[in-house]
Design a protein around this motif. Structure first.
Motif, PDB file in Angstrom:
ATOM      1  N   HIS A 193       7.298   2.565   7.069  1.00 20.28           N
ATOM      2  CA  HIS A 193       5.973   2.182   7.226  1.00 20.28           C
ATOM      3  C   HIS A 193       5.537   1.032   6.267  1.00 20.28           C
ATOM      4  O   HIS A 193       5.949   0.727   5.333  1.00 20.28           O
ATOM      5  CB  HIS A 193       5.274   3.395   6.331  1.00 20.28           C
ATOM      6  CG  HIS A 193       5.351   4.861   6.854  1.00 20.28           C
ATOM      7  ND1 HIS A 193       4.638   4.994   8.060  1.00 20.28           N
ATOM      8  CD2 HIS A 193       6.112   5.711   6.382  1.00 20.28           C
ATOM      9  CE1 HIS A 193       4.964   6.446   8.239  1.00 20.28           C
ATOM     10  NE2 HIS A 193       5.584   6.860   7.561  1.00 20.28           N
ATOM     11  N   PRO A 194       5.093  -0.164   7.156  1.00 20.32           N
ATOM     12  CA  PRO A 194       4.559  -1.396   6.443  1.00 20.32           C
ATOM     13  C   PRO A 194       3.165  -1.110   5.696  1.00 20.32           C
ATOM     14  O   PRO A 194       2.330  -1.000   6.302  1.00 20.32           O
ATOM     15  CB  PRO A 194       4.436  -2.534   7.651  1.00 20.32           C
ATOM     16  CG  PRO A 194       4.290  -1.379   8.939  1.00 20.32           C
ATOM     17  CD  PRO A 194       5.045   0.144   8.652  1.00 20.32           C
TER      18      PRO A 194
ATOM     19  N   CYS B 263      -0.947   2.157   5.305  1.00 19.34           N
ATOM     20  CA  CYS B 263       0.174   1.876   6.386  1.00 19.34           C
ATOM     21  C   CYS B 263      -0.470   0.733   7.173  1.00 19.34           C
ATOM     22  O   CYS B 263      -1.553   1.039   7.726  1.00 19.34           O
ATOM     23  CB  CYS B 263       0.604   3.017   6.857  1.00 19.34           C
ATOM     24  SG  CYS B 263       1.905   2.472   8.111  1.00 19.34           S
TER      25      CYS B 263
ATOM     26  N   VAL C 119       0.658   0.399  10.241  1.00 20.42           N
ATOM     27  CA  VAL C 119       0.854   0.845  11.648  1.00 20.42           C
ATOM     28  C   VAL C 119      -0.712   1.804  11.945  1.00 20.42           C
ATOM     29  O   VAL C 119      -1.165   2.586  11.228  1.00 20.42           O
ATOM     30  CB  VAL C 119       1.833   1.989  11.715  1.00 20.42           C
ATOM     31  CG1 VAL C 119       1.868   2.761  13.200  1.00 20.42           C
ATOM     32  CG2 VAL C 119       3.311   1.343  11.515  1.00 20.42           C
TER      33      VAL C 119
ATOM     34  N   HIS D 283      -0.969   5.385  12.325  1.00 15.13           N
ATOM     35  CA  HIS D 283      -0.658   6.003  10.853  1.00 15.13           C
ATOM     36  C   HIS D 283      -1.859   5.962   9.986  1.00 15.13           C
ATOM     37  O   HIS D 283      -2.453   6.949   9.468  1.00 15.13           O
ATOM     38  CB  HIS D 283       0.440   5.422  10.059  1.00 15.13           C
ATOM     39  CG  HIS D 283       1.720   5.911  10.887  1.00 15.13           C
ATOM     40  ND1 HIS D 283       2.994   5.220  10.523  1.00 15.13           N
ATOM     41  CD2 HIS D 283       1.980   6.714  11.927  1.00 15.13           C
ATOM     42  CE1 HIS D 283       3.784   5.366  11.465  1.00 15.13           C
ATOM     43  NE2 HIS D 283       3.290   6.395  12.323  1.00 15.13           N
TER      44      HIS D 283
ATOM     45  N   MET E  40      -3.182   7.634   6.661  1.00 11.88           N
ATOM     46  CA  MET E  40      -2.187   7.260   5.777  1.00 11.88           C
ATOM     47  C   MET E  40      -3.010   6.079   4.977  1.00 11.88           C
ATOM     48  O   MET E  40      -2.410   4.744   5.176  1.00 11.88           O
ATOM     49  CB  MET E  40      -0.908   6.599   6.349  1.00 11.88           C
ATOM     50  CG  MET E  40       0.059   6.487   5.318  1.00 11.88           C
ATOM     51  SD  MET E  40       1.818   6.320   6.280  1.00 11.88           S
ATOM     52  CE  MET E  40       2.404   7.924   6.349  1.00 11.88           C
TER      53      MET E  40
HETATM   54 CU   LIG Z   1       3.123   4.040   8.822  1.00 14.78          CU
END
Ligand SMILES: [Cu+2]
Length: 442
Positions: A353-354, A425, A427, A430, A435
């Protein structure tokens, strides 16, 4: 965003979304010490993946820049992204549905500065696309050989990481994220750059090569794609047209094969700057989960909370008014001696996860990924970090970092910027499913 928490643009934290047809002017001061590659983007719902973003380059003050170089420089800003042949709202609906089984939508194409190539014969009947073959071919990147060439590259995508290479040319990474310098050598390829991350690269031709057809090659990182998408060609080539001198201005002798952007070291040591131990430590666990009480719809969690934006935003509320989707921890703000804080960010998922932290840069003291267990680090219970001791000598400074699968990253920061700041995160699927959390420095 120093001293400008209210201008951070984080919907649900520092503001409500700007209503349609209305306008908001963001005002903040960038200090002389800060320069580098940034970008602005919508922070409401999933608008970012539909194109509501742009670059924001902060150049060094002219007197500093002149000291560093007298050479003419040509800079090129490349915004790389994965792309879907449907709106981001539809793609999120696909993901946040029990029928997705937690599989993120796999992209259909790659774009560079909003343009890309797509082979109409790749279209599958189940997902028709209005596709027209253009006889003129692919738009080329035009580069001037007579000047020093710098690429500023941003992964503005929603999901996938991207690797780069350039036929006949070497790439040397100079700086990460907001202009933080690193040590590297020239390489034939560089990667992986994850959503939210930026990199500056010096582009130089190889000696003895360069007469062939030049192209920039982009490759999507397909590691996390959980089903095949026949529409996507993860490898794309953008033609490059050099003009200017016929002889290269400089030639690299022996570039290395590949530079791993995730394993770089800082140019300047920080040993004298930071203490061996932080004043405060937070241990977090990030994970996507499909829970029965959420109808098996996948959600992104940090510890036990999946985030949803609250309205009115948190900065206008008392803490007692936060709803149960808000996971906000407090760091005391001490103006004369800001606290040193470690965030141990564990990732219990099978994929990286970035994570991006608003309002602060941080040093990446450690990253770790385990091949046989969860790879977690509980800084309050474990005697030693499973990934070995922290790097307190030459860690890279960033604002976005990949937290590896079944592992963790340790982020060291100085809590010197008061406000409520998101950690999330990058993404989009996400983040939109929860997240995210916030740190209140106050
Ligand atoms: Cu992620």
């Amino acid at each position: 965003m120093r001293g400008a928490n209210g201008q951070d643009g984080a919907v649900g934290i520092t503001q409500d979304a700007i209503p349609g047809g209305q306008m908001l002017t963001y005002e903040f001061t960038v200090s002389n010490e800060q320069s580098g590659t940034f970008w602005w983007h919508a922070h409401s719902a999933v608008q970012r993946a539909d194109g509501l973003f742009g670059g924001l380059i902060v150049h060094e003050p002219a007197d500093l820049a002149r000291k560093a170089s007298t050479e003419p420089i040509n800079e090129y800003l490349l915004l790389l992204q994965d792309y879907w042949h449907r709106s981001a709202v539809e793609a999120l609906e696909f993901y946040m549905h029990l029928g997705s089984f937690g599989n993120e939508p796999v992209p259909d194409a790659i774009l560079v500065n909003g343009l890309g190539t797509f082979d109409c014969s790749n279209i599958v009947p189940a997902r028709p696309v209005d596709c027209v073959t253009r006889p003129s071919g692919v738009p080329a990147l035009r580069l001037d050989r007579s000047k020093k060439t710098i690429f500023r590259i941003i992964n503005v995508g929603a999901y996938a990481g991207v690797s780069l290479s350039m036929a006949g040319s070497a790439m040397q990474v100079l700086a990460l994220d907001g202009g933080n310098r690193v040590i590297t050598k020239a390489a034939r390829a560089a990667g992986v750059l994850y959503p939210g991350e930026r990199v500056s690269m010096l582009i130089e031709p190889f000696s003895g090569e360069g007469s062939g057809e030049a192209f920039l090659q982009l490759e999507l990182d397909t590691t996390n794609f959980k089903y095949p998408n026949p529409t996507l060609n993860p490898l794309q080539r953008i033609p490059v047209r050099w003009h200017g001198m016929t002889q290269p201005r400089n030639a690299v002798e022996q570039p290395q094969a590949y530079v791993n952007i995730q394993e770089l070291k800082a140019l300047h040591e920080v040993s004298n700057l930071m203490p061996a131990k932080a004043d405060m430590t937070f241990v977090l666990y990030a994970m996507t989960q499909k829970l029965a009480h959420l109808k098996n719809v996948p959600h992104g969690f940090i510890n036990n909370t999946y985030w949803q934006p609250q309205s009115p935003p948190l900065t206008s509320l008392d803490r007692t008014q936060y709803d149960k989707q808000q996971f906000v921890v407090n760091i005391p703000f001490i103006p004369d001696a800001p606290l040193w804080v470690d965030i141990v960010l564990n990732n219990l998922d099978e994929e990286g996860h970035p994570f991006h932290f608003h309002g602060h840069d941080f040093w990446v003291l450690a990253t770790h990924s385990s091949s046989y267990n969860w790879g977690s680090f509980n800084a309050f219970g474990d005697a030693e970090p499973p990934g070995g001791p922290y790097n307190l000598v030459d860690p890279v400074k960033k604002d976005t970092v990949l937290v590896p699968r079944r592992g963790y990253a340790v982020l060291r920061l100085r809590a010197d910027n008061p406000g409520i700041w998101l950690l999330h995160c990058h993404v989009l699927w996400h983040m939109a499913s929860g997240m995210a959390m916030a740190f209140e420095v106050s």
